[in-house]
Design a protein around this motif. Structure first.
Motif, short mmCIF file in Angstrom:
data_model
loop_
_atom_site.label_atom_id
_atom_site.label_comp_id
_atom_site.label_asym_id
_atom_site.label_seq_id
_atom_site.Cartn_x
_atom_site.Cartn_y
_atom_site.Cartn_z
N GLY A 85 0.69 -1.18 0.15
CA GLY A 85 -0.02 0.10 -0.06
C GLY A 85 0.73 1.15 0.15
N VAL A 86 1.78 1.48 0.92
CA VAL A 86 2.49 2.60 0.91
C VAL A 86 3.38 2.91 -0.32
CG1 VAL A 86 4.68 3.57 2.26
CG2 VAL A 86 2.91 2.28 3.47
N THR A 87 3.83 1.86 -0.79
CA THR A 87 4.64 2.05 -2.10
C THR A 87 3.67 2.43 -3.44
OG1 THR A 87 6.15 0.16 -1.56
CG2 THR A 87 5.97 0.69 -3.92
N LEU A 88 2.38 1.75 -3.41
CA LEU A 88 1.65 2.50 -4.45
C LEU A 88 1.01 3.86 -4.35
CD1 LEU A 88 -0.79 -0.92 -4.66
CD2 LEU A 88 0.99 -0.23 -6.30
N ILE A 89 1.01 4.11 -3.12
CA ILE A 89 0.26 5.58 -2.61
C ILE A 89 1.60 6.43 -2.95
CG2 ILE A 89 -0.08 7.07 -1.28
CD1 ILE A 89 -1.66 4.73 0.47
N GLN A 90 2.63 6.07 -2.61
CA GLN A 90 3.99 6.89 -2.85
C GLN A 90 4.14 7.18 -4.48
OE1 GLN A 90 7.39 6.26 -0.29
NE2 GLN A 90 8.82 6.90 -2.05
N ARG A 91 3.56 6.25 -5.23
CA ARG A 91 4.06 6.47 -6.90
C ARG A 91 2.56 7.17 -7.40
NH1 ARG A 91 5.84 0.21 -7.99
NH2 ARG A 91 8.11 0.59 -7.49
N GLN A 92 1.60 6.69 -6.72
CA GLN A 92 0.25 7.29 -7.10
C GLN A 92 0.28 8.78 -6.97
OE1 GLN A 92 -3.27 5.97 -5.56
NE2 GLN A 92 -4.58 6.51 -7.28
N MET A 93 0.41 9.24 -5.76
CA MET A 93 0.17 10.92 -5.47
C MET A 93 0.83 11.83 -6.25
SD MET A 93 -2.58 10.96 -3.65
CE MET A 93 -3.64 9.92 -3.11
N PRO A 94 2.24 11.60 -6.24
CA PRO A 94 3.01 12.54 -7.18
C PRO A 94 2.52 12.40 -8.68
CG PRO A 94 4.70 11.11 -6.04
CD PRO A 94 3.04 10.47 -5.76
N VAL A 95 2.36 11.54 -9.28
CA VAL A 95 1.69 11.41 -10.75
C VAL A 95 0.49 12.16 -10.75
CG1 VAL A 95 0.80 9.83 -12.21
CG2 VAL A 95 2.83 9.11 -11.20
N PHE A 96 -0.50 11.89 -9.75
CA PHE A 96 -2.03 12.30 -9.84
C PHE A 96 -1.65 13.91 -9.76
CE2 PHE A 96 -5.41 14.28 -7.29
CZ PHE A 96 -6.40 13.98 -8.35
N THR A 97 -0.75 14.41 -9.08
CA THR A 97 -0.69 15.93 -8.76
C THR A 97 0.54 16.67 -9.80
OG1 THR A 97 1.14 15.69 -7.00
CG2 THR A 97 -1.33 15.84 -6.44
N GLN A 98 1.27 16.12 -10.59
CA GLN A 98 2.01 16.52 -11.58
C GLN A 98 1.32 17.32 -12.48
OE1 GLN A 98 3.57 12.62 -13.35
NE2 GLN A 98 4.62 14.42 -14.33
N ALA A 99 2.22 18.34 -13.33
CA ALA A 99 1.83 19.25 -14.39
C ALA A 99 0.93 19.89 -14.07
CB ALA A 99 1.68 18.17 -15.44
N ALA A 100 0.80 20.40 -12.88
CA ALA A 100 -0.36 21.72 -12.49
C ALA A 100 0.01 22.82 -12.80
CB ALA A 100 -0.78 21.43 -11.07
N PRO A 101 -0.83 23.73 -12.77
CA PRO A 101 -0.37 25.29 -13.02
C PRO A 101 0.38 25.78 -11.71
CG PRO A 101 -2.35 25.06 -13.71
CD PRO A 101 -2.24 23.51 -13.29
N ALA A 102 1.06 26.61 -11.88
CA ALA A 102 1.83 27.20 -10.66
C ALA A 102 0.70 27.59 -9.44
CB ALA A 102 2.36 28.43 -10.82
N TYR A 103 0.95 27.01 -8.30
CA TYR A 103 -0.03 27.09 -7.18
C TYR A 103 0.62 27.15 -5.90
CZ TYR A 103 0.74 22.06 -6.18
OH TYR A 103 0.89 20.77 -5.76
#
Length: 393
Positions: free
Chosen positions: A214-232
């Motif tokens: 679980g930890v490994t999957l989340i650690q990979r999922q969250m950065p991908v989900f939040t990448q390439a966002a406009p400056a915030y």
């Protein structure tokens, strides 16, 4: 001298008769749901007595004062199981209690309120945060102690704007409650001058998080989900359903603070709150319950204390008289938040400061000093009088 002594003796006899009289009984019901809602974090799992424990403590406090006024308070609890009739339960409680503290979802609360429409019973909402209960679906027999989503969102927005974190990446869950919270956050952003640079939806696929990987999957999922966002400046999460927000801190693609449903969280109460005498009630609660006080506990405590404060001020336990006094401008209740709390007469919502917490400390308290109001700074949180849609029938 003889006349004076006779008068003193007469007054003493009257006082003794008053003290000897049966105490006025004020009966309070508590209507909630059976079972508890699980949380993502194992250390934040609510107790079976979450909420009702606060009401029990308040009843003790009411009885301490009641001894001097010949008043005695009682608390009766009903917990509804799935499929049970909330209207029937409310009417059964109303047969024995003049006041009912509720910890129910919005639709269930409306059923209870409508079932008791023609009775003197006063309902005090200590659980549901839905704005519609105070606006288009408001009921004249329901007082609201729990803060609304808009109050929570406004409290958070004021602090973020005060910090000059005005560019938000808004991440919304896929459940209805998440969307309602997102609506409140959008309103708050517009109201206080923040800008939502982008919105993203986190779909609940129902996958199990508590697995060996679980930890490994989340650690990979969250950065991908939040990448390439406009400056915030800050990621604001709307996740009342407890699906994803707790996994966001320290895992986003960009190093940014988290707020909303994780990170910096707006709440009516927190176990870390120790200002304005709060440490006193925190310690008493821990002694009685062997756990820390939650927001739901404090909301139920405040609900029961409002009843106790009103009955002591007017020296009456009559529900209608108490209700009428609660709505008056000169009513207030102390709740360890730095100022006395009062009711908004346009929707019967309790004005109150909102704590901003990070899980260990109270970071700030809203309303923030830069946000002013012609009547009360507390009315900068939530729906103000000119905005209300409430029309009591």
């Amino acid at each position: 001298m003889i006349r004076w002594l006779a008068g003193v003796i007469g007054l003493s006899l009257v006082a003794c008769r008053a003290l000897a009289a049966d105490p006025v009984e004020i009966r309070v019901g508590y209507l909630g749901l059976a079972g508890i809602k699980s949380k993502l974090s194992l250390v934040e799992q609510p107790s079976e007595n979450d909420g009702i424990a606060g009401a029990r403590l308040a009843i003790e406090d009411n009885n301490t004062t009641g001894k001097f006024l010949n008043q005695r308070f009682f608390l009766e609890e009903i917990r509804l199981k799935d499929g049970e009739d909330v209207a029937k339960a409310a009417m059964a409680l109303a047969d024995r209690n003049g006041f009912i503290i509720t910890d129910l979802p919005a639709d269930a609360l409306l059923k209870a309120a409508d079932a008791l429409r023609d009775r003197k019973t006063v309902l005090v909402n200590a659980g549901a945060i839905d704005d519609r209960l105070r606006e288009q679906d408001c009921r004249a027999n329901v007082i609201h102690v729990a803060p609304t989503r808009s109050m929570l969102a406004d409290a958070l927005a004021q602090y973020l704007v005060w910090k000059q974190w005005k560019r938000w990446l808004l991440v919304v869950g896929s459940h209805e409650a998440d969307k309602l919270y997102a609506d409140a956050l959008r309103r708050a952003a517009t109201r206080f001058g923040a800008k939502i640079v982008q919105e993203r939806v986190f779909e609940d696929t129902g996958g199990a998080r508590r697995t060996d990987s679980g930890v490994t999957l989340i650690q990979r999922q969250m950065p991908v989900f939040t990448q390439a966002a406009p400056a915030y400046d800050v990621l604001v999460a709307a996740d009342e359903s407890e699906v994803f927000a707790s996994y966001l801190p320290y895992r986003t693609w960009d190093p940014r603070p988290i707020a909303g449903s994780a990170g910096l969280v707006p709440t009516s109460w927190d176990a870390a709150h120790d200002q304005w005498g709060a440490i006193q009630i925190q310690n008493r609660f821990i002694k009685l319950n062997s756990r820390r006080m939650t927001a739901r506990d404090m909301q139920a405590w405040t609900a029961a204390r409002m009843i106790g404060e009103a009955t002591s001020r007017i020296n009456s336990g009559d529900p209608k008289s108490v209700f009428d006094f609660l709505k008056k401008p000169d009513f207030s209740v102390a709740a360890f938040k730095g100022q006395r709390l009062t009711l908004r007469d346009w929707n019967l919502q309790l004005r109150q400061p909102i704590l901003l917490v990070d899980g260990r400390m109270v970071v700030s308290v809203s309303p923030q000093e830069a946000f002013l109001h012609q009547h009360s700074e507390l009315d900068t949180l939530g729906v103000d009088r000119p905005e209300t849609k409430c029309k009591f029938n």
